[in-house]
Design a protein around this motif. Sequence first.
Motif, PDB file in Angstrom:
ATOM      1  N   PHE A 160       0.714  -1.426   0.213  1.00 42.18           N
ATOM      2  CA  PHE A 160      -0.183   0.007  -0.052  1.00 42.18           C
ATOM      3  C   PHE A 160       0.713   1.139   0.176  1.00 42.18           C
ATOM      4  O   PHE A 160       0.383   2.318   0.216  1.00 42.18           O
ATOM      5  N   LEU A 161       1.934   0.945  -0.484  1.00 39.84           N
ATOM      6  CA  LEU A 161       2.890   2.321  -0.368  1.00 39.84           C
ATOM      7  C   LEU A 161       2.563   3.300  -1.387  1.00 39.84           C
ATOM      8  O   LEU A 161       2.064   3.070  -2.496  1.00 39.84           O
ATOM      9  N   ARG A 162       2.865   4.643  -0.941  1.00 40.47           N
ATOM     10  CA  ARG A 162       2.781   5.741  -1.803  1.00 40.47           C
ATOM     11  C   ARG A 162       4.104   6.081  -2.310  1.00 40.47           C
ATOM     12  O   ARG A 162       5.323   6.200  -1.510  1.00 40.47           O
ATOM     13  N   GLU A 163       4.077   6.650  -3.369  1.00 41.22           N
ATOM     14  CA  GLU A 163       5.420   7.152  -4.152  1.00 41.22           C
ATOM     15  C   GLU A 163       5.863   8.364  -3.418  1.00 41.22           C
ATOM     16  O   GLU A 163       4.906   9.071  -2.840  1.00 41.22           O
ATOM     17  N   GLY A 164       6.917   8.673  -3.064  1.00 40.68           N
ATOM     18  CA  GLY A 164       7.286   9.810  -2.378  1.00 40.68           C
ATOM     19  C   GLY A 164       7.454   9.375  -0.648  1.00 40.68           C
ATOM     20  O   GLY A 164       8.188  10.159   0.058  1.00 40.68           O
TER      21      GLY A 164
ATOM     22  N   ALA B 158      -8.335  -6.196  -1.513  1.00 39.11           N
ATOM     23  CA  ALA B 158      -8.028  -5.123  -0.413  1.00 39.11           C
ATOM     24  C   ALA B 158      -7.286  -4.051  -1.200  1.00 39.11           C
ATOM     25  O   ALA B 158      -7.459  -3.066  -0.806  1.00 39.11           O
ATOM     26  N   LYS B 159      -6.550  -4.284  -2.035  1.00 40.06           N
ATOM     27  CA  LYS B 159      -5.561  -3.490  -2.771  1.00 40.06           C
ATOM     28  C   LYS B 159      -6.211  -2.613  -3.671  1.00 40.06           C
ATOM     29  O   LYS B 159      -6.268  -1.318  -3.632  1.00 40.06           O
ATOM     30  N   VAL B 160      -7.046  -3.434  -4.651  1.00 42.15           N
ATOM     31  CA  VAL B 160      -7.404  -2.672  -5.471  1.00 42.15           C
ATOM     32  C   VAL B 160      -8.837  -1.670  -5.166  1.00 42.15           C
ATOM     33  O   VAL B 160      -9.386  -0.529  -5.610  1.00 42.15           O
TER      34      VAL B 160
HETATM   35  C1  UGA Z   1      -1.608   5.129  -4.497  1.00 42.85           C
HETATM   36  C2  UGA Z   1      -2.102   5.033  -3.019  1.00 42.85           C
HETATM   37  O1  UGA Z   1      -2.139   6.103  -2.300  1.00 42.85           O
HETATM   38  C3  UGA Z   1      -0.998   4.024  -2.408  1.00 42.85           C
HETATM   39  O2  UGA Z   1      -1.863   3.541  -1.080  1.00 42.85           O
HETATM   40  C4  UGA Z   1      -1.178   2.611  -3.147  1.00 42.85           C
HETATM   41  O3  UGA Z   1      -0.121   1.454  -2.475  1.00 42.85           O
HETATM   42  C5  UGA Z   1      -0.374   2.958  -4.543  1.00 42.85           C
HETATM   43  O4  UGA Z   1      -1.205   4.016  -5.208  1.00 42.85           O
HETATM   44  C6  UGA Z   1      -0.207   1.833  -5.166  1.00 42.85           C
HETATM   45  O5  UGA Z   1      -0.943   1.126  -5.834  1.00 42.85           O
HETATM   46  O6  UGA Z   1       1.036   1.449  -5.431  1.00 42.85           O
HETATM   47  P1  UGA Z   1       0.548   7.138  -4.948  1.00 42.85           P
HETATM   48  O7  UGA Z   1       0.085   6.654  -6.555  1.00 42.85           O
HETATM   49  O8  UGA Z   1       1.875   7.099  -4.907  1.00 42.85           O
HETATM   50  O9  UGA Z   1      -0.276   6.089  -4.270  1.00 42.85           O
HETATM   51  O10 UGA Z   1      -0.187   8.434  -5.151  1.00 42.85           O
HETATM   52  P2  UGA Z   1      -1.401   9.224  -4.064  1.00 42.85           P
HETATM   53  O11 UGA Z   1      -0.573   9.921  -2.841  1.00 42.85           O
HETATM   54  O12 UGA Z   1      -2.446   8.343  -3.652  1.00 42.85           O
HETATM   55  O13 UGA Z   1      -1.794  10.415  -5.213  1.00 42.85           O
HETATM   56  C7  UGA Z   1      -2.472   9.950  -6.145  1.00 42.85           C
HETATM   57  C8  UGA Z   1      -2.844  11.082  -6.970  1.00 42.85           C
HETATM   58  O14 UGA Z   1      -3.803  11.568  -6.557  1.00 42.85           O
HETATM   59  C9  UGA Z   1      -1.961  12.128  -7.077  1.00 42.85           C
HETATM   60  O15 UGA Z   1      -2.034  12.750  -8.619  1.00 42.85           O
HETATM   61  C10 UGA Z   1      -2.357  13.178  -6.499  1.00 42.85           C
HETATM   62  O16 UGA Z   1      -1.910  14.672  -6.918  1.00 42.85           O
HETATM   63  C11 UGA Z   1      -3.968  13.191  -6.601  1.00 42.85           C
HETATM   64  N1  UGA Z   1      -4.621  13.557  -5.318  1.00 42.85           N
HETATM   65  C12 UGA Z   1      -4.360  12.987  -3.862  1.00 42.85           C
HETATM   66  C13 UGA Z   1      -5.666  14.706  -5.391  1.00 42.85           C
HETATM   67  O17 UGA Z   1      -6.005  15.102  -6.447  1.00 42.85           O
HETATM   68  N2  UGA Z   1      -6.495  15.023  -4.413  1.00 42.85           N
HETATM   69  C14 UGA Z   1      -6.212  14.553  -3.211  1.00 42.85           C
HETATM   70  O18 UGA Z   1      -6.758  14.787  -2.171  1.00 42.85           O
HETATM   71  C15 UGA Z   1      -5.194  13.593  -2.981  1.00 42.85           C
END
Ligand code: UGA
Length: 435
Positions: free
Chosen positions: A147-151, A205-207
């Motif tokens: 469930f990791l987020r990039e960054g 759970a992931k998707v």
């Molecule tokens: C996402 C999920 O948050 C992780 O939990 C998951 O593990 C990951 O995908 C994955 O499947 O590997 P990530 O893609 O790194 O993580 O990015 P997020 O921080 O979720 O942001 C996604 C997008 O949503 C970005 O473009 C961000 O700018 C946008 N965003 C986020 C919004 O437009 N509004 C918000 O309130 C939050």
Amino acid sequence: MRLSVIGCGYLGAVHAAVMASLGHEVIGVDIDSSQIESLAGGRAPFYEPGLKVLLEEGHASGLLSFTTDIAAVEGARIHFVCVGTPQQDGTNAADLRYLHRAIDDLIPHVNPGDVVVGRSTVPVGTASSLAERLSVLGVSLLWNPEFLREGHAVDDTLAPDRIVIGAPATTAGQAGIRTLREAYERLLAADVPLVLTGLETAELAKVAANAFLATKISFANAMAEIADATGADVVTLADAMGHDIRIGRKNLNAGIGFGGGCLPKDLRALAARASELKATVVERFLLNVDEINLRARTRLVDIVVDELGGSVQGRRICILGAAFKPQSDDVRDSPALEVAHHLRRRGAVVVVTDPAAVENARRHHPELRIVEEVDDALDDAEVILVLTDWPQFSQELSPKSVMERTPARTIIDGRNCLTAHEWIDAGWRYAAVGR
Ligand code: UGA
């Protein structure tokens, strides 16, 4: 414990480095030789805070190594499968070719009693057929989505919100869980919640989590449209809604919407799976979330056109941000670059800059003019767009000094991340989504 990690892209490289930092002996394998060369030399092939240090430490301790030779996985007790499952060309479904190839390549090198742990994001129903192939070899398959987020990948892996482990309800499945728990012992000792379940629930759970996060963002963007039509303010609205702890403030930020390598493709793959399962109303619902998200990009383009009096032809536009989100150099499905691309196609003279993603943006969008320095991007601009919410833009740009550096007097906040009144007070015309 000796472990192997198959697939050393984003997820696999971080997972391998973190497992080595927990004291395991880790061999990472990938078919991409340039990726492996960089990792083997202790260098991170992408921008991710904290990864470089872990790679260097793993390299120095000798616990972490990388190779393109799959035979090197022999002797590992757990094989983590971390390959990518991108969107298929021309359809919404996930492309499972790398996953199937990884399992095919792995099979000649596993031994009875080994545990294969899938970490890739897959359509629900994928794991059970792989489990059958492996069980005849005396190898059990578990599903353990990440469930990791990039960054934030290193922190999210070292201190996850939860660990989900799916296993078949067999003796071998239960033995597999014990082995994986042993590998994660240090994380579990820190009271990370553990959810034990079957393979299907773990896959879903992931998707489901990604589709829910995407839904919140698209909900906020749907409200932004209503706010624009009525004079309401979507940022204050999100604050008001977010105080309800059942809703929460996170992922309620309206703007140009979500992008990246995960949310868009996982949402679509779940819609495609819903369609296969004949859940057509569910499919429609998920595709609506996607549509609202893509509309958020075109709405921003419309705002720019309006601000420039009906046409962007020949107008000079400075775009701050190329990465799909801050703290990342990832430009896959980046809303910022799509907006840049649309404006250019309509005849605007667009210049883009980003603190980390300049190189990737240039590679993927050779048609765009992309510069390293904010000052160069601001030069001559008639309007400024903030399209990625990097703190360098949201917190460090001074309205007064930007005014001195450029003829522009209009700033458009595609992420609702600037402090609007500071810009307005300094004499700027400020426009945003849903405000
Ligand atoms: C996402 C999920 O948050 C992780 O939990 C998951 O593990 C990951 O995908 C994955 O499947 O590997 P990530 O893609 O790194 O993580 O990015 P997020 O921080 O979720 O942001 C996604 C997008 O949503 C970005 O473009 C961000 O700018 C946008 N965003 C986020 C919004 O437009 N509004 C918000 O309130 C939050």
